[in-house]
Design an enzyme around this catalytic site. Structure first.
Site, mmCIF file in Angstrom:
data_model
loop_
_atom_site.group_PDB
_atom_site.id
_atom_site.type_symbol
_atom_site.label_atom_id
_atom_site.label_comp_id
_atom_site.label_asym_id
_atom_site.label_seq_id
_atom_site.Cartn_x
_atom_site.Cartn_y
_atom_site.Cartn_z
ATOM 1 N N ASP A 194 -11.723 -5.382 -2.922
ATOM 2 C CA ASP A 194 -12.608 -6.553 -2.895
ATOM 3 C C ASP A 194 -14.009 -6.095 -2.486
ATOM 4 O O ASP A 194 -14.210 -4.957 -2.086
ATOM 5 C CB ASP A 194 -12.066 -7.592 -1.895
ATOM 6 C CG ASP A 194 -11.971 -7.016 -0.488
ATOM 7 O OD1 ASP A 194 -13.000 -7.009 0.205
ATOM 8 O OD2 ASP A 194 -10.884 -6.542 -0.085
ATOM 9 N N GLU B 66 0.820 -1.213 0.000
ATOM 10 C CA GLU B 66 0.000 0.000 0.000
ATOM 11 C C GLU B 66 0.860 1.271 0.000
ATOM 12 O O GLU B 66 0.340 2.371 -0.182
ATOM 13 C CB GLU B 66 -0.922 0.002 1.231
ATOM 14 C CG GLU B 66 -1.959 -1.101 1.198
ATOM 15 C CD GLU B 66 -2.674 -1.269 2.533
ATOM 16 O OE1 GLU B 66 -3.855 -1.606 2.515
ATOM 17 O OE2 GLU B 66 -2.063 -1.076 3.595
#
Ligand code: SAH
Length: 233
Positions: A196, A12
């Site tokens: 997701d 990230e």
């Protein structure tokens, strides 16, 4: 301004540490803090690890030991709304700890002795991050919920959505950073790329996404944010 940039996972924050000029490193409490100049901004980057306690500890240390004046959390999250798709970005306007429940002593989600169940992000930072992100992908703004659970079952996300109808995304750190920043009086913002749908496919989608798109997005958005921010002050 000294900007603290937190992510849970290395993917990230990919590339950001390498982008720091004149970097210095310090290991403290099992985390590696890297400071330096990030496109003219005095910044400290760190990986918090996963979950609310990990994130709260990291945010506190950033403020107390590294003297950061502002915090941005950048990472990925599960979708909490049918209009929020994988690859979209959600910039938080407020954050809730969805697994906090001291009822009947306090209303569900309320953090005792703060009188709050939702912590608001800084409007200026949020505005600038949303503007930076809008040049990369579709951006939503609103409520993000955090808890010490990976939401990977359809029934779980449906229950959360029923309890918190304005939910846009679920993750595991943002609301903890929000509480720390509220209590210490530090302006902060949270930006999440959707990895997701927080349903039965979430674990597989998450693993795929984190390896492919997540890193690129975070880097581009933070670069643009830093460059524009410098211009705006
Ligand atoms: N298997 C992973 C665990 C990652 S946990 C590993 O071993 O590294 C998921 C991380 O991404 C957390 O930091 C959380 O903030 C975020 N996240 C992404 N999708 C999520 C979801 N569906 N539910 C909760 N957190 C999610």
């Amino acid at each position: 301004m000294r900007l603290g940039i937190i992510s849970a996972l290395a993917e990230e924050q990919h590339g950001l540490i390498e982008a720091l000029e004149s970097p210095y490193k310090l290991v403290h409490g099992m985390r590696e803090y890297t400071g330096g100049k990030l496109w003219e901004i005095d910044a400290v980057c760190v990986l918090s690890r996963i979950g609310k306690v990990a994130a709260a500890m990291t945010a506190s240390i950033l403020v107390e030991k590294f003297g950061v004046t502002h915090i941005v959390f950048t990472g990925v999250a599960g979708s909490g709304d049918k209009n929020v798709k994988v690859g979209d970005i959600v910039v938080a306007e407020e954050l809730v700890q969805h697994d906090f429940d001291a009822s009947p002593l306090f209303p569900q989600f309320e953090i005792p002795l703060t009188g709050l169940s939702r912590f608001a992000t800084d409007t200026g930072l949020t505005e600038q991050l949303a503007a930076a992100a809008a040049q990369t992908t579709r951006v939503h703004r609103g409520m993000i919920a955090s808890g010490d659970q990976f939401i990977g079952k359809l029934a779980q996300i449906q229950a959360l959505k029923a309890a918190l109808p304005d939910l846009l995304a679920v993750e595991m750190e943002g609301a903890a950073v929000a509480q720390v920043c509220f209590e210490l009086g530090i302006p902060f913002a949270v930006i999440r790329t959707i990895s997701d749908n927080a349903n039965d496919d979430a674990a597989v989608d998450f693993m795929h996404f984190i390896k492919t798109v997540a890193s690129r997005y975070a880097f581009d958005v933070i670069e643009r944010f830093c460059r524009e921010h410098v211009r705006s002050v």
